[in-house]
Design an enzyme around this catalytic site. Structure first.
Site, PDB file in Angstrom:
ATOM      1  N   GLU A 147       0.816  -1.227   0.000  1.00 53.37           N
ATOM      2  CA  GLU A 147       0.000   0.000   0.000  1.00 53.37           C
ATOM      3  C   GLU A 147       0.843   1.269   0.000  1.00 53.37           C
ATOM      4  O   GLU A 147       0.628   2.169   0.812  1.00 53.37           O
ATOM      5  CB  GLU A 147      -0.963   0.002   1.196  1.00 53.37           C
ATOM      6  CG  GLU A 147      -1.862  -1.227   1.213  1.00 53.37           C
ATOM      7  CD  GLU A 147      -2.939  -1.195   2.301  1.00 53.37           C
ATOM      8  OE1 GLU A 147      -2.846  -0.340   3.213  1.00 53.37           O
ATOM      9  OE2 GLU A 147      -3.856  -2.027   2.240  1.00 53.37           O
ATOM     10  N   GLU A 262      -4.925 -11.154  -1.257  1.00 53.77           N
ATOM     11  CA  GLU A 262      -5.792 -10.965  -0.076  1.00 53.77           C
ATOM     12  C   GLU A 262      -7.270 -11.060  -0.447  1.00 53.77           C
ATOM     13  O   GLU A 262      -8.095 -10.295   0.051  1.00 53.77           O
ATOM     14  CB  GLU A 262      -5.505  -9.602   0.575  1.00 53.77           C
ATOM     15  CG  GLU A 262      -4.046  -9.386   0.934  1.00 53.77           C
ATOM     16  CD  GLU A 262      -3.784  -8.078   1.689  1.00 53.77           C
ATOM     17  OE1 GLU A 262      -4.735  -7.432   2.157  1.00 53.77           O
ATOM     18  OE2 GLU A 262      -2.592  -7.708   1.792  1.00 53.77           O
TER      19      GLU A 262
END
Ligand code: XIL
Length: 356
Positions: A147, A262
């Site tokens: 991220e 994920e």
């Protein structure tokens, strides 16, 4: 020539052998499947462990390699929790995917206070060397940066505001990847990020930015092997299939793989009826995986948990009614849901295709 019974039997045996070989090949070529697991569930839930052993090719320690677990103590490293999961994976012949070497979240208090560039770089290098070095030969792939793209990037401001970015700027990516590559040259190194799959301007810019990140590392001759699609899929949003395929294809052209890291379905806006919800969840998973595989065969499809018993979606994407989230492939009683069938079907999609 008239076929003899013996010739016929030999032929039948040969074609059976060929079919078995093809079956074995197909099985080997299934896209690997995996799940993340957190240590508390892992320890307390024997049924979960049995399902991990049965279903997974890959396991990700969900939280146990994050800085706030490993580095509470600035001078040392606490690996006991991750070690337990890694040992289980190895004992059961599973690969381990490491998450994550650099992230702006989940930092211990001392790391949140890092400001000085030299000191920050020293700490980052020391961390990556110690963690990657400790698991060299045991953890096959790493989310090296997690991220780092801004939630809503612009060409002028593409980076997420973190301790790392404030101290190091874009070099944070170079330092993290170069150190990981030097420490374990065999590991597959991944840029992991979210929101690549929807049809809006913000997401389109995120897709451009991840390509820019890959090109940056390649220009600097720093190894980068894969882009990780977190794929926390919003069930109420349409998948931009063409854009997902194009991104995976472009990465392939750059010699970079893709991985689903994920996967789960954010079902907060879906109807309460569980059957309807499960059907719609499977549909969004099918759309996403189909589009991705069309562009490139992923290295693995990893879900963010295995059963609806335990998922971060309940905390972060709360529903208006009191219904529990159903984001994962198995229900709370460990029974496969339509999402599992959608994943199984997708894993077979690239059968027989050349692996890029
Ligand atoms: C989440 C975990 O699932 C939770 O258990 C934890 O409390 C917070 O982090 N993106 C990521 C993951 O990269 O590390 C996050 O995991 C979910 C979002």
């Amino acid at each position: 020539m008239r076929p003899t019974r013996r010739g016929f039997l030999a032929g039948a045996t040969a074609s059976l052998a060929a079919a078995q070989a093809a079956g074995a090949l197909a099985a080997r070529e299934l896209i690997p499947f995996g799940s993340a697991v957190m240590i508390s569930d892992f320890r307390s839930d024997a049924k979960l462990r049995a399902q991990l052993a049965k279903l997974c090719d890959v396991i990700t320690p969900m939280n146990e390699l994050k800085w706030d677990w490993v580095r509470q103590n600035r001078s040392g490293f606490a690996f006991e929790n991750a070690d337990e999961i890694v040992a289980f994976a190895r004992k059961n012949g599973k690969a381990v995917h490491g998450h994550a070497l650099l992230w702006g979240d989940a930092l211990p208090a001392w790391a949140k206070e890092l400001r000085d560039p030299k000191e920050t770089e020293r700490e980052l290098v020391r961390h990556v060397e110690a963690v990657v070095g400790k698991y060299a030969g045991q953890i096959a792939s790493w989310d090296v940066v997690n991220e780092v793209i801004a939630h809503e990037p612009t060409p002028a401001s593409p980076w997420r505001d973190t301790v790392w970015h404030r101290a190091l700027g874009p070099r944070l990516v170079d330092i993290a990847f170069a150190t990981a590559a030097r420490t374990d040259p065999a590991a597959r190194l991944v840029i992991n990020d979210y929101d690549f799959e929807n049809d809006d301007a913000r997401t389109a810019e995120r897709r451009r930015q991840v390509l820019a990140l890959v090109r940056r590392l390649q220009d600097l001759k720093i190894p980068v092997h894969e882009v990780g699609f977190q794929a926390h899929l919003y069930a109420e949003k349409a998948i931009d299939r063409r854009a997902v395929t194009a991104l995976a294809r472009e990465l392939g052209r750059l010699g970079v793989g893709v991985r689903v890291t994920e996967l789960d379905v954010i079902d907060w806006k879906l109807p309460a009826d569980p059957r309807e919800r499960d059907r719609l969840a499977a549909e969004v998973v099918t759309a996403f995986l189909g589009a991705l595989i069309e562009g490139q065969r992923p290295q693995a499809i990893i879900t963010w948990g295995l059963t609806d018993r335990s998922t971060w979606i309940n905390e972060v994407f709360k529903r208006n009614d009191s219904a529990r989230a159903r984001p994962l492939p198995l229900d709370a009683d460990y029974r496969p849901k339509p999402m599992m069938a959608a994943i199984e079907a997708a894993r077979r999609l690239s059968e027989g295709r050349r692996v890029p």
